[in-house]
Enzyme design. Structure first.
Site, PDB file in Angstrom:
ATOM      1  CG  ASN A 196      39.851 -38.183 -64.463  1.00  0.00           C
ATOM      2  OD1 ASN A 196      40.307 -39.136 -65.091  1.00  0.00           O
ATOM      3  ND2 ASN A 196      38.930 -38.311 -63.507  1.00  0.00           N
ATOM      4  CE  LYS A 251      35.299 -38.146 -65.071  1.00  0.00           C
ATOM      5  NZ  LYS A 251      34.172 -38.069 -64.172  1.00  0.00           N
ATOM      6  CG  HIS A 268      37.846 -39.755 -59.473  1.00  0.00           C
ATOM      7  ND1 HIS A 268      36.514 -40.061 -59.634  1.00  0.00           N
ATOM      8  CD2 HIS A 268      38.057 -38.602 -60.143  1.00  0.00           C
ATOM      9  CE1 HIS A 268      35.953 -39.116 -60.384  1.00  0.00           C
ATOM     10  NE2 HIS A 268      36.871 -38.222 -60.705  1.00  0.00           N
ATOM     11  CD  GLU A 280      33.949 -40.964 -62.115  1.00  0.00           C
ATOM     12  OE1 GLU A 280      34.944 -41.348 -62.771  1.00  0.00           O
ATOM     13  OE2 GLU A 280      33.328 -39.912 -62.379  1.00  0.00           O
ATOM     14  CD  GLU A 340      37.347 -34.309 -58.732  1.00  0.00           C
ATOM     15  OE1 GLU A 340      37.650 -33.682 -59.749  1.00  0.00           O
ATOM     16  OE2 GLU A 340      37.090 -35.526 -58.737  1.00  0.00           O
ATOM     17  N   GLY A 363      30.423 -34.404 -63.351  1.00  0.00           N
ATOM     18  CA  GLY A 363      29.747 -34.884 -64.554  1.00  0.00           C
ATOM     19  C   GLY A 363      28.268 -34.525 -64.608  1.00  0.00           C
ATOM     20  CB  SER A 376      30.376 -29.383 -63.786  1.00  0.00           C
ATOM     21  OG  SER A 376      29.724 -30.639 -63.707  1.00  0.00           O
ATOM     22  N   GLY A 411      37.205 -33.219 -65.708  1.00  0.00           N
ATOM     23  CA  GLY A 411      36.818 -34.469 -66.362  1.00  0.00           C
ATOM     24  C   GLY A 411      36.364 -34.219 -67.781  1.00  0.00           C
ATOM     25  N   GLY A 412      35.043 -34.160 -67.979  1.00  0.00           N
ATOM     26  CA  GLY A 412      34.456 -34.068 -69.321  1.00  0.00           C
ATOM     27  C   GLY A 412      35.101 -33.024 -70.217  1.00  0.00           C
TER      28      GLY A 412
END
Ligand code: PEP
Length: 244
Positions: free
Chosen positions: A9, A11, A95, A97, A166, A172, A208, A229-230
């Protein structure tokens, strides 16, 4: 046999130039194997770039959100059919967010999952609790409430989704749920999916995930992969997670 998936993802990150380097690396390095899938969910303006660069590869691509509506006067929204038009396989829905920053309700997330399946996309539906909810022992109540809204919306199409657990406190933050903590929630989710006749739905963990912790998470019996993600912004790290 349940599919194993690792989905990135991105983002709201990327430029045409940095995407090109990342996509090129994924396309040239990832060797697909049956039942083992790698994909990236890119920002909507880059769907054409993902399609152009990945369509001859074993890497799938998707979108990070879709409208619950088919078409019409919804300025700024992207429909599931538009994402399908660019060859997407996946659409992330719900998600945290979007739930937290855009106020998306369980009902809206269910409607988005339904819109995705109606357009032939696989929804990757996210569920997860806040730190406060975990600390007051409400994790199962929260994730089952979110799951029930998805099952209620998808009904006979429930088996067509992928679910990503999640925990919001792990997204994150660098703080991952331990494999045992994640497995406990996955097994609760698996039981509810089984009751709905959809025990084979892949259950991803997200929060993470890195190459260093992926293998231990993937060794758990109900963890079928990850939503990343990251770490998905670094092609080599992401490939290492995929290979794990
Ligand atoms: C995510 O955004 O879905 C996510 C899991 O992020 P990260 O891997 O950066 O925690």
């Amino acid at each position: 046999m349940r599919e194993k998936l690792v989905i990135g993802n991105w983002k709201m990150n990327g430029t045409r130039e940095s995407n090109a380097r990342r996509l090129e690396r994924l396309a040239s390095e990832w060797r697909g194997a049956s039942g083992r899938l790698l994909g990236v969910c890119v920002p909507a303006p880059y769907l054409a770039q993902a399609q152009a660069m990945l369509s001859q590869s074993a890497v799938a691509w998707g979108v990070q959100d879709v409208s619950e509506h088919e078409s019409g006067a919804y300025t700024g929204d992207v429909s599931a059919a538009m994402a399908a038009d660019f060859g997407c396989t996946y659409a992330i829905v719900g998600h945290s967010e979007r739930r937290q920053l855009h106020g998306e309700s369980d009902a809206l997330v269910g409607a988005k999952a339904r819109a995705a399946t109606a357009a032939g996309l696989t929804p990757i539906a996210c569920v997860g609790e806040t730190l406060d909810e975990r600390e007051r022992g409400a994790t199962n109540d929260v994730v089952l409430r979110e799951m029930d809204a998805l099952i209620g919306a998808l009904r006979s199409d429930t088996a067509k989704m992928v679910v990503a657990y999640e925990p919001i406190w792990a997204i994150g933050t660098g703080r991952t749920a331990s494999p045992e903590e994640a497995q406990a929630v996955h097994s609760t989710l698996r039981a509810r999916l089984a009751q709905a006749g959809a025990a084979e739905v892949p259950l991803l963990y997200g929060g993470s995930v890195k190459a260093a912790n992926a293998a231990a998470l993937f060794a758990m019996p109900d963890i079928d992969g990850a939503l990343v993600g990251g770490a998905s912004l670094d092609a080599d790290e992401f490939l290492r997670i995929g290979r794990a």
